[in-house]
Design a protein around this motif. Sequence first.
Motif, PDB file in Angstrom:
ATOM      1  N   GLY A   2     -20.024   7.965  -2.266  1.00 31.61           N
ATOM      2  CA  GLY A   2     -19.527   7.184  -3.389  1.00 31.61           C
ATOM      3  C   GLY A   2     -20.126   5.807  -3.518  1.00 31.61           C
ATOM      4  O   GLY A   2     -20.670   5.237  -2.562  1.00 31.61           O
ATOM      5  N   TYR A  44      -7.721  12.842  -2.715  1.00 31.12           N
ATOM      6  CA  TYR A  44      -8.857  13.053  -3.612  1.00 31.12           C
ATOM      7  C   TYR A  44      -9.302  14.510  -3.546  1.00 31.12           C
ATOM      8  O   TYR A  44      -9.537  15.059  -2.463  1.00 31.12           O
ATOM      9  N   TRP A  94     -11.990  17.318  -5.943  1.00 30.03           N
ATOM     10  CA  TRP A  94     -13.068  17.220  -6.930  1.00 30.03           C
ATOM     11  C   TRP A  94     -13.796  18.539  -7.131  1.00 30.03           C
ATOM     12  O   TRP A  94     -13.649  19.491  -6.361  1.00 30.03           O
ATOM     13  N   SER A 110     -15.892   7.332  -6.678  1.00 26.49           N
ATOM     14  CA  SER A 110     -15.516   7.835  -5.365  1.00 26.49           C
ATOM     15  C   SER A 110     -15.700   6.733  -4.331  1.00 26.49           C
ATOM     16  O   SER A 110     -16.669   5.966  -4.390  1.00 26.49           O
ATOM     17  N   LEU A 126     -18.508  12.095  -0.798  1.00 24.00           N
ATOM     18  CA  LEU A 126     -19.325  12.238  -2.001  1.00 24.00           C
ATOM     19  C   LEU A 126     -20.409  11.164  -2.101  1.00 24.00           C
ATOM     20  O   LEU A 126     -21.054  11.025  -3.140  1.00 24.00           O
ATOM     21  N   ARG A 183     -19.893   9.971  -8.458  1.00 21.95           N
ATOM     22  CA  ARG A 183     -20.091   9.050  -7.337  1.00 21.95           C
ATOM     23  C   ARG A 183     -19.583   7.644  -7.666  1.00 21.95           C
ATOM     24  O   ARG A 183     -19.156   6.917  -6.774  1.00 21.95           O
ATOM     25  N   GLY A 210     -16.272   7.969   1.518  1.00 22.87           N
ATOM     26  CA  GLY A 210     -15.907   9.369   1.355  1.00 22.87           C
ATOM     27  C   GLY A 210     -17.089  10.312   1.441  1.00 22.87           C
ATOM     28  O   GLY A 210     -18.252   9.892   1.527  1.00 22.87           O
ATOM     29  N   ILE A 252     -12.870  14.340 -10.671  1.00 26.47           N
ATOM     30  CA  ILE A 252     -12.333  13.889  -9.391  1.00 26.47           C
ATOM     31  C   ILE A 252     -10.925  13.374  -9.671  1.00 26.47           C
ATOM     32  O   ILE A 252     -10.721  12.588 -10.597  1.00 26.47           O
ATOM     33  N   HIS A 263      -7.090  11.869  -8.076  1.00 30.55           N
ATOM     34  CA  HIS A 263      -6.663  11.017  -6.965  1.00 30.55           C
ATOM     35  C   HIS A 263      -5.220  10.548  -7.134  1.00 30.55           C
ATOM     36  O   HIS A 263      -4.956   9.345  -7.194  1.00 30.55           O
TER      37      HIS A 263
END
Length: 237
Positions: free
Chosen positions: A94, A140, A142, A86, A92, A83, A90, A153, A155
């Motif tokens: 983040g 992204y 993950w 992120s 997750l 997290r 998003g 994760i 990106h």
Amino acid sequence: MAEGNSQPADTTPPTDASADASSPDYLKIIANHREELLTAMKATDWVETKNKDGIRITYRMTDKGKMFRCEYEVDASPKVSIRYCSPAKGPLNGLREKFRKSALKSVEIIEETEKYFITREVLGSAMMGLISERDLICVYGWDTETEDKGAYILHPSIEHPKYPPKDKPVRAIKHAGGHFFFPVEGNPDKSNVVVLIVLNMGGMLPVSVVDSFQTGAMFDFATQWKDAAAKKFHESN
């Protein structure tokens, strides 16, 4: 390091952009990128450039440019650690923009599915104006719990028809980008973090300026992240 639990692209029900047969196979891009980074981690030609406060930064040359690697330990499990890197907008939940003090000006999610999301991220000027404003288009992908109880994760940059490069801001290209989290032996509530990045800032920048920016940015992020995790920032956000 065991394989993750990501499913092959052809088992994923089409949603949003994935419903378009002409759309790039982003899950395949992520899977290939993961294998590339795991292979890079096994290389033996890493050169140390900074080692301070439990944060070690090394680099090695690749055909896409200089790859930087940053390693440190954080006071959070892999599933929680993901997290911290992120985007807040998003899927997750983040924390990145909530604790990170950086030149990141804005993050826009262009596409989002259950398996990936695509962002346009704008970086403000840096190094007292030596580096002007940049933007990046990143996909992204993950896994919050791999077979070895870790997480990752990724990106990397991609091209996107909605946001072609323009003169301003300058388009930066992240040829490689990923965070890997491995549980600390005997303490699954802590993680060993490995960050890998190859970033082409674009424009006419001296190599020394780019290297200094990248090393400094990685060290600052690690310092802020370690501090936030130690204070259990994730428990109140």
